[in-house]
Design a protein around this motif. Structure first.
Motif, mmCIF file in Angstrom:
data_model
loop_
_atom_site.group_PDB
_atom_site.id
_atom_site.type_symbol
_atom_site.label_atom_id
_atom_site.label_comp_id
_atom_site.label_asym_id
_atom_site.label_seq_id
_atom_site.Cartn_x
_atom_site.Cartn_y
_atom_site.Cartn_z
ATOM 1 N N PRO A 1 0.827 -1.217 0.000
ATOM 2 C CA PRO A 1 0.000 0.000 0.000
ATOM 3 C C PRO A 1 0.859 1.264 0.000
ATOM 4 C CG PRO A 1 -0.200 -1.173 2.091
ATOM 5 C CD PRO A 1 0.688 -1.984 1.216
ATOM 6 N N GLU A 2 0.252 2.317 -0.465
ATOM 7 C CA GLU A 2 0.907 3.619 -0.505
ATOM 8 C C GLU A 2 1.250 4.082 0.914
ATOM 9 O OE1 GLU A 2 -0.372 7.522 -2.951
ATOM 10 O OE2 GLU A 2 -1.847 6.777 -1.538
ATOM 11 N N ASP A 3 2.274 4.903 1.056
ATOM 12 C CA ASP A 3 2.672 5.453 2.350
ATOM 13 C C ASP A 3 1.505 6.212 2.974
ATOM 14 O OD1 ASP A 3 4.655 8.093 3.578
ATOM 15 O OD2 ASP A 3 4.626 6.059 4.381
ATOM 16 N N ARG B 1 -3.355 12.953 -0.033
ATOM 17 C CA ARG B 1 -4.156 12.759 -1.241
ATOM 18 C C ARG B 1 -5.646 12.792 -0.921
ATOM 19 N NH1 ARG B 1 -6.153 8.171 -3.214
ATOM 20 N NH2 ARG B 1 -4.793 6.869 -1.958
ATOM 21 N N LYS B 2 -6.037 12.171 0.183
ATOM 22 C CA LYS B 2 -7.446 12.154 0.567
ATOM 23 C C LYS B 2 -7.934 13.530 1.002
ATOM 24 C CE LYS B 2 -7.814 7.318 1.851
ATOM 25 N NZ LYS B 2 -8.061 6.369 2.937
ATOM 26 N N LYS B 3 -7.036 14.297 1.616
ATOM 27 C CA LYS B 3 -7.431 15.624 2.099
ATOM 28 C C LYS B 3 -7.632 16.606 0.947
ATOM 29 C CE LYS B 3 -5.855 19.377 5.081
ATOM 30 N NZ LYS B 3 -4.773 19.846 5.956
ATOM 31 N N TYR B 4 -6.714 16.624 -0.004
ATOM 32 C CA TYR B 4 -6.759 17.636 -1.047
ATOM 33 C C TYR B 4 -7.479 17.195 -2.311
ATOM 34 C CZ TYR B 4 -3.560 20.229 1.850
ATOM 35 O OH TYR B 4 -2.997 20.908 2.896
ATOM 36 N N LYS C 1 -9.692 14.420 -2.400
ATOM 37 C CA LYS C 1 -10.938 13.721 -2.047
ATOM 38 C C LYS C 1 -11.047 12.343 -2.708
ATOM 39 C CE LYS C 1 -12.315 17.481 0.035
ATOM 40 N NZ LYS C 1 -11.539 17.802 1.192
ATOM 41 N N ASN C 2 -9.900 11.723 -2.969
ATOM 42 C CA ASN C 2 -9.891 10.409 -3.601
ATOM 43 C C ASN C 2 -9.699 9.352 -2.526
ATOM 44 O OD1 ASN C 2 -9.447 8.125 -5.118
ATOM 45 N ND2 ASN C 2 -8.343 9.236 -6.702
ATOM 46 N N ARG C 3 -10.687 8.526 -2.294
ATOM 47 C CA ARG C 3 -10.670 7.559 -1.196
ATOM 48 C C ARG C 3 -10.197 6.169 -1.609
ATOM 49 N NH1 ARG C 3 -10.778 10.904 2.779
ATOM 50 N NH2 ARG C 3 -12.601 12.219 2.897
ATOM 51 N N ARG C 4 -9.919 5.950 -2.890
ATOM 52 C CA ARG C 4 -9.536 4.618 -3.349
ATOM 53 C C ARG C 4 -8.123 4.242 -2.882
ATOM 54 N NH1 ARG C 4 -10.733 4.486 -9.596
ATOM 55 N NH2 ARG C 4 -9.578 6.426 -9.492
ATOM 56 N N VAL C 5 -7.889 2.954 -2.751
ATOM 57 C CA VAL C 5 -6.597 2.449 -2.290
ATOM 58 C C VAL C 5 -5.617 2.444 -3.451
ATOM 59 C CG1 VAL C 5 -5.407 0.476 -1.288
ATOM 60 C CG2 VAL C 5 -7.730 1.004 -0.579
ATOM 61 N N LYS C 6 -4.401 2.942 -3.202
ATOM 62 C CA LYS C 6 -3.359 2.995 -4.218
ATOM 63 C C LYS C 6 -2.178 2.154 -3.744
ATOM 64 C CE LYS C 6 -0.871 6.305 -7.039
ATOM 65 N NZ LYS C 6 -0.569 7.720 -7.261
#
Length: 94
Positions: free
Chosen positions: A42-44, A51-54, A56-61
């Motif tokens: 998973p991403e750090d 990424r989620k804050k700015y 709004k993308n909630r998907r797992v990377k």
């Protein structure tokens, strides 16, 4: 308990397409041979939080990963065939 089974082949994926799921990766690689296990790193957490804050993308990377095949010869063939090529398709297909 660690079990070591000879004859297994492992392929390292240095980059995973953004937001690709394990099931899609299994679907793509199972056409080459029998896929046993898939592990995607998973991403750090700090990068994910930003990424989620700015955005709004909630998907797992995921950043990289390993795919275990039941046969070492199949794994070598997959590594040679996919080395330097992009896997997946358009972004909406993941």
């Amino acid at each position: 308990v660690h079990l070591y089974v000879s004859g297994l082949g492992v392929v390292y994926l240095s980059t995973v397409p953004p937001f690709m799921h394990v099931r899609k990766l299994r679907e793509l690689l199972s056409q080459y041979g029998d896929v046993l296990r898939i592990y995607l790193t998973p991403e750090d957490k700090a990068i994910t939080r930003k990424r989620k804050k700015y955005r709004k993308n909630r998907r797992v990377k995921h950043t990289d990963g390993w795919v275990e095949f039941s046969n070492k010869k199949v794994a070598k063939r997959v590594a040679l065939a996919l080395n330097g090529t992009q896997i997946g398709g358009k972004k909406r297909d993941y």
